[in-house]
Design a protein around this motif. Structure first.
Motif, PDB file in Angstrom:
ATOM      1  N   LEU A 129      80.711  42.209  -8.059  1.00  0.00           N
ATOM      2  CA  LEU A 129      81.436  41.934  -6.813  1.00  0.00           C
ATOM      3  C   LEU A 129      80.772  42.629  -5.633  1.00  0.00           C
ATOM      4  N   ARG A 130      80.280  43.841  -5.864  1.00  0.00           N
ATOM      5  CA  ARG A 130      79.648  44.570  -4.754  1.00  0.00           C
ATOM      6  C   ARG A 130      78.310  43.941  -4.345  1.00  0.00           C
ATOM      7  N   LEU A 131      77.661  43.272  -5.285  1.00  0.00           N
ATOM      8  CA  LEU A 131      76.459  42.508  -4.926  1.00  0.00           C
ATOM      9  C   LEU A 131      76.823  41.358  -3.995  1.00  0.00           C
ATOM     10  N   HIS A 132      77.942  40.700  -4.271  1.00  0.00           N
ATOM     11  CA  HIS A 132      78.426  39.637  -3.386  1.00  0.00           C
ATOM     12  C   HIS A 132      78.739  40.204  -1.995  1.00  0.00           C
ATOM     13  N   LEU A 133      79.353  41.381  -1.963  1.00  0.00           N
ATOM     14  CA  LEU A 133      79.697  41.999  -0.677  1.00  0.00           C
ATOM     15  C   LEU A 133      78.438  42.353   0.105  1.00  0.00           C
TER      16      LEU A 133
ATOM     17  N   ALA B 117      79.163  32.604   1.403  1.00  0.00           N
ATOM     18  CA  ALA B 117      79.151  33.875   0.674  1.00  0.00           C
ATOM     19  C   ALA B 117      80.549  34.470   0.604  1.00  0.00           C
ATOM     20  N   SER B 118      81.317  34.306   1.675  1.00  0.00           N
ATOM     21  CA  SER B 118      82.696  34.793   1.682  1.00  0.00           C
ATOM     22  C   SER B 118      83.533  34.070   0.637  1.00  0.00           C
ATOM     23  N   GLY B 119      83.383  32.748   0.570  1.00  0.00           N
ATOM     24  CA  GLY B 119      84.094  31.989  -0.451  1.00  0.00           C
ATOM     25  C   GLY B 119      83.665  32.383  -1.851  1.00  0.00           C
ATOM     26  N   ASP B 120      82.382  32.724  -1.998  1.00  0.00           N
ATOM     27  CA  ASP B 120      81.869  33.107  -3.314  1.00  0.00           C
ATOM     28  C   ASP B 120      82.528  34.378  -3.838  1.00  0.00           C
ATOM     29  N   VAL B 121      82.962  35.278  -2.941  1.00  0.00           N
ATOM     30  CA  VAL B 121      83.677  36.482  -3.375  1.00  0.00           C
ATOM     31  C   VAL B 121      84.975  36.085  -4.084  1.00  0.00           C
ATOM     32  N   HIS B 122      85.701  35.159  -3.486  1.00  0.00           N
ATOM     33  CA  HIS B 122      86.952  34.693  -4.082  1.00  0.00           C
ATOM     34  C   HIS B 122      86.688  34.001  -5.422  1.00  0.00           C
ATOM     35  N   LEU B 123      85.619  33.223  -5.489  1.00  0.00           N
ATOM     36  CA  LEU B 123      85.293  32.514  -6.730  1.00  0.00           C
ATOM     37  C   LEU B 123      84.839  33.488  -7.818  1.00  0.00           C
ATOM     38  N   ALA B 124      84.156  34.558  -7.417  1.00  0.00           N
ATOM     39  CA  ALA B 124      83.711  35.562  -8.386  1.00  0.00           C
ATOM     40  C   ALA B 124      84.906  36.268  -9.015  1.00  0.00           C
ATOM     41  N   ILE B 125      85.928  36.558  -8.212  1.00  0.00           N
ATOM     42  CA  ILE B 125      87.144  37.173  -8.754  1.00  0.00           C
ATOM     43  C   ILE B 125      87.818  36.215  -9.733  1.00  0.00           C
ATOM     44  N   ALA B 126      87.847  34.932  -9.380  1.00  0.00           N
ATOM     45  CA  ALA B 126      88.433  33.934 -10.278  1.00  0.00           C
ATOM     46  C   ALA B 126      87.647  33.849 -11.585  1.00  0.00           C
TER      47      ALA B 126
ATOM     48  N   GLU C  51      87.813  43.179   4.732  1.00  0.00           N
ATOM     49  CA  GLU C  51      88.983  42.936   3.896  1.00  0.00           C
ATOM     50  C   GLU C  51      88.586  42.710   2.446  1.00  0.00           C
ATOM     51  N   HIS C  52      87.476  42.029   2.230  1.00  0.00           N
ATOM     52  CA  HIS C  52      86.955  41.877   0.870  1.00  0.00           C
ATOM     53  C   HIS C  52      86.659  43.248   0.266  1.00  0.00           C
ATOM     54  N   GLN C  53      86.049  44.106   1.070  1.00  0.00           N
ATOM     55  CA  GLN C  53      85.707  45.451   0.615  1.00  0.00           C
ATOM     56  C   GLN C  53      86.963  46.201   0.157  1.00  0.00           C
ATOM     57  N   GLN C  54      88.021  46.099   0.940  1.00  0.00           N
ATOM     58  CA  GLN C  54      89.270  46.789   0.612  1.00  0.00           C
ATOM     59  C   GLN C  54      89.888  46.245  -0.680  1.00  0.00           C
ATOM     60  N   ILE C  55      89.786  44.927  -0.879  1.00  0.00           N
ATOM     61  CA  ILE C  55      90.326  44.312  -2.091  1.00  0.00           C
ATOM     62  C   ILE C  55      89.564  44.798  -3.324  1.00  0.00           C
ATOM     63  N   VAL C  56      88.228  44.819  -3.224  1.00  0.00           N
ATOM     64  CA  VAL C  56      87.411  45.282  -4.348  1.00  0.00           C
ATOM     65  C   VAL C  56      87.664  46.758  -4.620  1.00  0.00           C
TER      66      VAL C  56
END
Length: 224
Positions: free
Chosen positions: A104-108, A129-138, A176-181
């Motif tokens: 996930l941090r690579l995506h960030l 890339a932002s959408g890919d963060v959500h897809l990576a979590i899924a 916000e992605h950073q905070q979620i991770v």
């Protein structure tokens, strides 16, 4: 290279998700077939598959067009995300480990790099890339059905942002992605879910329902 309907579908889908094909763009079977040097039958199958995902509208006697989501559809897409993504986070939290956090941090890091670049192409790549963060979590959740739902929701969100997004910065905020991770890493699932809902609210709040983008050249969008 042999080109089949899946290849055509994926190429058009990618162009839509990356906002290289604007909502409302006509997808002529003849034009697409000529670009890929394939029959209209293969193109028709690809467009039909995209219509099942809600990315293409196929209209009788008019042809196929990149979907043009209404205001109501836009609201429903983000309402669905608010329901589904916390569930995905809870599933992911049960399976997440150091390797998944590193992924996930690579995506960030990729998202951060693109955020610092300039130009329309970098902007489109940043949104993807932002959408890919959500897809990576899924993907981490291990639930293939939820992952498929997220594939469609992220793609349809890209259409909505293409039509109504107004921010010059990414609508899907890196911080916000950073905070979620970070919350996932410390296994604070409740905080991660609350942050995700707030994040989705911010994406929706960044929509300007009065604006829309113009169409673009089909060959250029498909990079052929």
């Amino acid at each position: 290279m042999d080109v089949d309907a899946h290849h055509i579908r994926d190429a058009i889908r990618e162009a839509i998700v990356e906002r290289r094909l604007a909502p409302g763009t006509k997808l002529s079977e003849t034009d697409v077939g000529s670009l890929f040097n394939v029959s209209r039958t293969l193109v028709r199958a690809a467009l039909q598959a995209l219509s099942y995902e809600g990315l293409v509208n196929v209209e009788k006697n008019r042809g196929a067009f990149v979907a043009h989501p209404s205001i109501l559809e836009a609201q429903q897409i983000f309402a669905a995300r608010r329901l589904i993504e916390p569930v995905i986070l809870r599933e992911a939290a049960q399976r997440i480990g150091k390797a998944e956090i590193r992924h996930l941090r690579l995506h960030l890091a990729d998202e951060e790099r693109l955020r610092n670049e300039r130009g329309a192409a970098a902007r489109r790549a940043e949104i993807k890339a932002s959408g890919d963060v959500h897809l990576a979590i899924a993907e981490i959740s291990g639930n293939a059905i939820l992952k498929r739902f997220m594939d469609e929701l992220v793609a349809r969100s890209s259409l909505v942002i293409a039509l109504y997004g107004r921010s010059v910065a990414s609508s899907c905020g890196h911080d916000e992605h950073q905070q979620i991770v970070d919350a996932l890493e410390r296994r604070d699932v409740d905080a991660a879910c609350a942050l995700m809902v707030e994040h989705i609210n911010h994406i929706e709040a960044d929509l300007d329902l009065r604006s829309a983008e113009k169409g673009t050249d089909l060959r250029s969008a498909l990079r052929l």
